[in-house]
Design an enzyme around this catalytic site. Structure first.
Site, PDB file in Angstrom:
ATOM      1  N   CYS A  65       9.650  -6.901 -11.551  1.00 30.54           N
ATOM      2  CA  CYS A  65      10.908  -6.181 -11.479  1.00 30.54           C
ATOM      3  C   CYS A  65      11.542  -6.001 -12.851  1.00 30.54           C
ATOM      4  O   CYS A  65      12.341  -5.111 -13.048  1.00 30.54           O
ATOM      5  CB  CYS A  65      11.864  -6.881 -10.538  1.00 30.54           C
ATOM      6  SG  CYS A  65      11.460  -6.484  -8.839  1.00 30.54           S
TER       7      CYS A  65
ATOM      8  N   SER B 181       7.880  -6.466 -37.936  1.00 31.93           N
ATOM      9  CA  SER B 181       9.060  -5.693 -37.583  1.00 31.93           C
ATOM     10  C   SER B 181      10.309  -6.396 -38.104  1.00 31.93           C
ATOM     11  O   SER B 181      10.415  -7.622 -38.042  1.00 31.93           O
ATOM     12  CB  SER B 181       9.124  -5.578 -36.056  1.00 31.93           C
ATOM     13  OG  SER B 181      10.348  -5.005 -35.670  1.00 31.93           O
ATOM     14  N   GLY B 182      11.267  -5.602 -38.619  1.00 30.27           N
ATOM     15  CA  GLY B 182      12.462  -6.191 -39.220  1.00 30.27           C
ATOM     16  C   GLY B 182      13.407  -6.843 -38.228  1.00 30.27           C
ATOM     17  O   GLY B 182      13.967  -7.902 -38.485  1.00 30.27           O
ATOM     18  N   HIS B 183      13.573  -6.213 -37.056  1.00 30.57           N
ATOM     19  CA  HIS B 183      14.652  -6.673 -36.166  1.00 30.57           C
ATOM     20  C   HIS B 183      14.332  -7.985 -35.451  1.00 30.57           C
ATOM     21  O   HIS B 183      15.197  -8.539 -34.775  1.00 30.57           O
ATOM     22  CB  HIS B 183      15.043  -5.577 -35.164  1.00 30.57           C
ATOM     23  CG  HIS B 183      14.081  -5.378 -34.043  1.00 30.57           C
ATOM     24  ND1 HIS B 183      14.343  -5.827 -32.769  1.00 30.57           N
ATOM     25  CD2 HIS B 183      12.880  -4.794 -33.999  1.00 30.57           C
ATOM     26  CE1 HIS B 183      13.331  -5.508 -31.976  1.00 30.57           C
ATOM     27  NE2 HIS B 183      12.434  -4.884 -32.708  1.00 30.57           N
TER      28      HIS B 183
ATOM     29  N   ASN C 201       4.008 -12.695 -27.925  1.00 36.63           N
ATOM     30  CA  ASN C 201       5.432 -12.411 -27.776  1.00 36.63           C
ATOM     31  C   ASN C 201       6.039 -13.031 -26.522  1.00 36.63           C
ATOM     32  O   ASN C 201       7.215 -13.349 -26.497  1.00 36.63           O
ATOM     33  CB  ASN C 201       5.685 -10.899 -27.778  1.00 36.63           C
ATOM     34  CG  ASN C 201       4.781 -10.155 -26.832  1.00 36.63           C
ATOM     35  OD1 ASN C 201       3.572 -10.420 -26.764  1.00 36.63           O
ATOM     36  ND2 ASN C 201       5.332  -9.218 -26.089  1.00 36.63           N
TER      37      ASN C 201
ATOM     38  N   GLN D 157       5.829 -11.273 -33.975  1.00 37.07           N
ATOM     39  CA  GLN D 157       6.533 -12.475 -33.534  1.00 37.07           C
ATOM     40  C   GLN D 157       6.336 -13.646 -34.503  1.00 37.07           C
ATOM     41  O   GLN D 157       7.128 -14.578 -34.501  1.00 37.07           O
ATOM     42  CB  GLN D 157       6.045 -12.898 -32.146  1.00 37.07           C
ATOM     43  CG  GLN D 157       6.355 -11.906 -31.047  1.00 37.07           C
ATOM     44  CD  GLN D 157       7.827 -11.852 -30.674  1.00 37.07           C
ATOM     45  OE1 GLN D 157       8.562 -12.805 -30.873  1.00 37.07           O
ATOM     46  NE2 GLN D 157       8.253 -10.717 -30.139  1.00 37.07           N
TER      47      GLN D 157
ATOM     48  N   THR E 114      11.741  10.655 -45.348  1.00 34.50           N
ATOM     49  CA  THR E 114      12.671   9.984 -46.246  1.00 34.50           C
ATOM     50  C   THR E 114      12.861   8.532 -45.815  1.00 34.50           C
ATOM     51  O   THR E 114      13.043   8.246 -44.643  1.00 34.50           O
ATOM     52  CB  THR E 114      14.027  10.722 -46.242  1.00 34.50           C
ATOM     53  OG1 THR E 114      13.798  12.050 -46.709  1.00 34.50           O
ATOM     54  CG2 THR E 114      15.031  10.034 -47.160  1.00 34.50           C
TER      55      THR E 114
ATOM     56  N   GLY F  94       7.459  -2.009 -35.559  1.00 36.61           N
ATOM     57  CA  GLY F  94       6.205  -2.734 -35.398  1.00 36.61           C
ATOM     58  C   GLY F  94       5.170  -1.931 -34.618  1.00 36.61           C
ATOM     59  O   GLY F  94       3.981  -1.949 -34.943  1.00 36.61           O
ATOM     60  N   SER F  95       5.627  -1.223 -33.610  1.00 34.47           N
ATOM     61  CA  SER F  95       4.699  -0.418 -32.800  1.00 34.47           C
ATOM     62  C   SER F  95       4.031   0.662 -33.650  1.00 34.47           C
ATOM     63  O   SER F  95       2.841   0.938 -33.499  1.00 34.47           O
ATOM     64  CB  SER F  95       5.439   0.244 -31.627  1.00 34.47           C
ATOM     65  OG  SER F  95       5.849  -0.729 -30.703  1.00 34.47           O
TER      66      SER F  95
END
Lengths: 398, 144
Positions: free
Chosen positions: A327, A202-204, A154, A182, A240, A73-74
């Site tokens: 953090c 994005s696929g994941h 997100n 998202q 590829t 996605g990035s």
């Protein structure tokens, strides 16, 4: 050894579905040909990639030739934004409009364009975490090259008025890109009906494997290549093809889009239940609009508690979630998204994001609601900040 | 970012958590904006730390450093407790991720602040013993 038994961080990534895995397996084993090769083995791979391209096109409501497979996605965001900006700069247009709470793939792409002399307008998102269409309208200038606004946030899950912004951009003749990483599989998207010129996904995030994304580009526009090299992706994106991942993404997006209503009906119930229970706890805030949000995403702030501590306590109970505290962000400040909706630092530090998927069960929610209030009480009992808060003392804020 | 087993142990089972009702030295450092506050309660008798408890608002490393620091000074004479360095705290925890090193500074400063409070309550100027307490660690925060 600790084990994660309740996974509530689906906005970070999702598990690969059985459908996706089964579709991918042949291309990891016997069908390993390079899609650019002329013989049968290669052609089989090329056919598989083309099939996945059609599946993506059908899911988005565009033509096959408008779908480009990328690495993530990035990459899609970087490519859309930087190539469009440089293309439009040749026409003297060097102004870009975005929102303050975009993903860093967008914000950092824009920061690098600013160094090249582009001017960027960052629109506010207000306390509900939603961009106002009239703000976009007011920001558009004769030299505006691009509007890029995310479809759904997100961190806090709020849905932006994308069809309205699309119509506005069409009327004004400005190119419109949306980061829908998202939103895909959670919101009904049709790029033609909603006047979206470019869209990243994005696929994941939708149960495909990591390392594969898509950029949709309206055929009116010919972006300069992101990667120079061979003729893959019609000469626009060399390298590829990641055939197994692409095949998996095609199946994943089909399943995700077909299952939206059923999934949302289920997750809305979970989401309402979590909200009702968690908001009973003293000094807890839901971040972002309660209604204009994806049911899969909830973000709370617990006063007097630090987010990473909360995550580690949940982890000790086998529950995986996320936070926007400094953090966990690895920087001095808490998440830019939480600050953008007006949260003070000390409240943004105590945030918890719960993100669900099709695989989330009623038992997962039972477990969360059993464990979370106990953890909150435990952490507050050992928090000097909580003592200050309940005594009504304003602790020094530097 | 990965925490050592020692850090996770002190995080999951923090030692000496709570308050001491009749503490005669209390120190609080850090601030809410940065995301961590540490408060130390000391019971000092005959220049010895008889008891110590802490309360911490902060991340896993902040809790773990507080916990191990209390173990390292309990039963020790004040001059020895004042020699506790953030480096010793980090070593005792088998290391901290770079972005979390500031938490160990906070533990050291919290102990110093509590001992300074003890001296002040006794009518003694703490500066010669404790030195200057820097409770604003934000500048060194989170690996910057």
């Amino acid at each position: 050894m600790l084990k994660t038994t309740v996974y509530l961080d689906n906005a970070a990534t999702t598990k690969v579905s059985d459908n996706v895995l089964n579709a991918m397996l042949p291309y990891l084993k016997d069908e390993y040909g390079n899609p650019s090769s002329i013989y049968t083995l290669g052609r089989n791979s090329a056919i598989a990639v083309n099939k996945a391209r059609k599946q993506v096109a059908d899911a988005l409501g565009c033509e096959d030739g408008e779908v480009y497979f990328t690495g993530c996605g990035s990459e899609s965001d970087n490519w859309a934004i930087k190539s469009t900006a440089r293309m439009m700069a040749q026409k003297g247009k060097k102004h870009i409009i975005t929102s303050v709470f975009e993903h860093h793939a967008v914000l950092h792409s824009l920061a690098s364009l600013e160094k090249e002399g582009f001017e960027v307008t960052y629109l506010p998102v207000y306390s509900n975490g939603i961009v106002k269409v009239e703000d976009v309208a007011a920001a558009i200038r004769p030299d505006t090259a691009l509007v890029t606004i995310m479809y759904a946030n997100n961190e806090i899950g709020t849905i932006q008025p994308i069809p309205e912004i699309g119509a506005l951009c069409k009327e004004k003749g400005v190119i419109f890109h949306t980061d829908a990483v998202q939103a895909v599989g959670n919101v009904h998207i049709n790029v033609k009906e909603q006047n979206i010129d470019m869209l990243s996904l994005s696929g994941h995030k939708i149960h495909a494997q990591k390392g594969c994304g898509v950029l949709y580009v309206n055929k009116k526009y010919r972006l300069t290549p992101f990667m120079d090299g061979g003729a893959q992706e019609r000469g626009r994106r060399a390298g590829t093809e990641n055939v197994p991942a692409i095949v998996g993404l095609g199946v994943a997006i089909t399943d995700a889009v077909n299952g939206i209503d059923e999934k949302n009906a289920k997750l809305k119930k979970f989401s309402d239940r979590i909200c009702d229970e968690i908001l009973k706890i003293d000094r807890v805030h839901l971040n972002g609009d309660r209604e204009k949000r994806m049911p899969c995403n909830l973000n709370f702030s617990f006063e007097g508690i630090e987010g990473e501590s909360l995550l580690l306590q949940l982890d000790l109970q086998g529950i995986a979630a996320s936070s926007g505290s400094a953090c966990t962000s690895g920087s001095l400040d808490p998440s830019h998204v939480l600050l953008s909706i007006g949260l003070p630092h000390e409240i943004a530090h105590g945030s918890l994001r719960i993100s669900m998927s099709d695989y989330t069960t009623e038992e997962d929610i039972d477990r969360l609601l059993e464990v979370l209030p106990v953890i909150v009480e435990k952490l507050r009992n050992m928090s000097p900040l909580w003592d200050h808060i309940i005594k009504g003392e304003t602790f020094k804020i530097k | 970012m990965i925490y050592s087993e020692k850090v996770m142990d002190h995080y999951a089972n923090p030692r000496n958590v709570g308050e001491i009702e009749d503490a005669n030295g209390v120190g609080e450092v850090g601030n809410a904006k940065c995301g961590d506050i540490m408060k130390m309660y000391l019971k000092i008798e005959d220049n010895m730390i008889k008891d110590v408890k802490f309360k911490t608002f902060g991340c896993g490393a902040a809790v773990a450093t507080s916990s191990i620091a209390t173990e390292m000074i309990k039963g020790k004479p004040l001059d020895e407790a004042l020699k506790l360095t953030n480096k010793a705290v980090v070593e005792a925890l088998d290391g901290l991720p770079p972005a979390k090193l500031h938490c160990s500074v906070l533990a050291e400063q919290a102990i110093k602040a509590a001992i300074a409070d003890y001296y002040t309550r006794q009518g003694i100027d703490p500066t010669p013993f404790v030195g200057e307490i820097k409770d604003d660690h934000c500048d060194s925060c989170c690996g910057i």
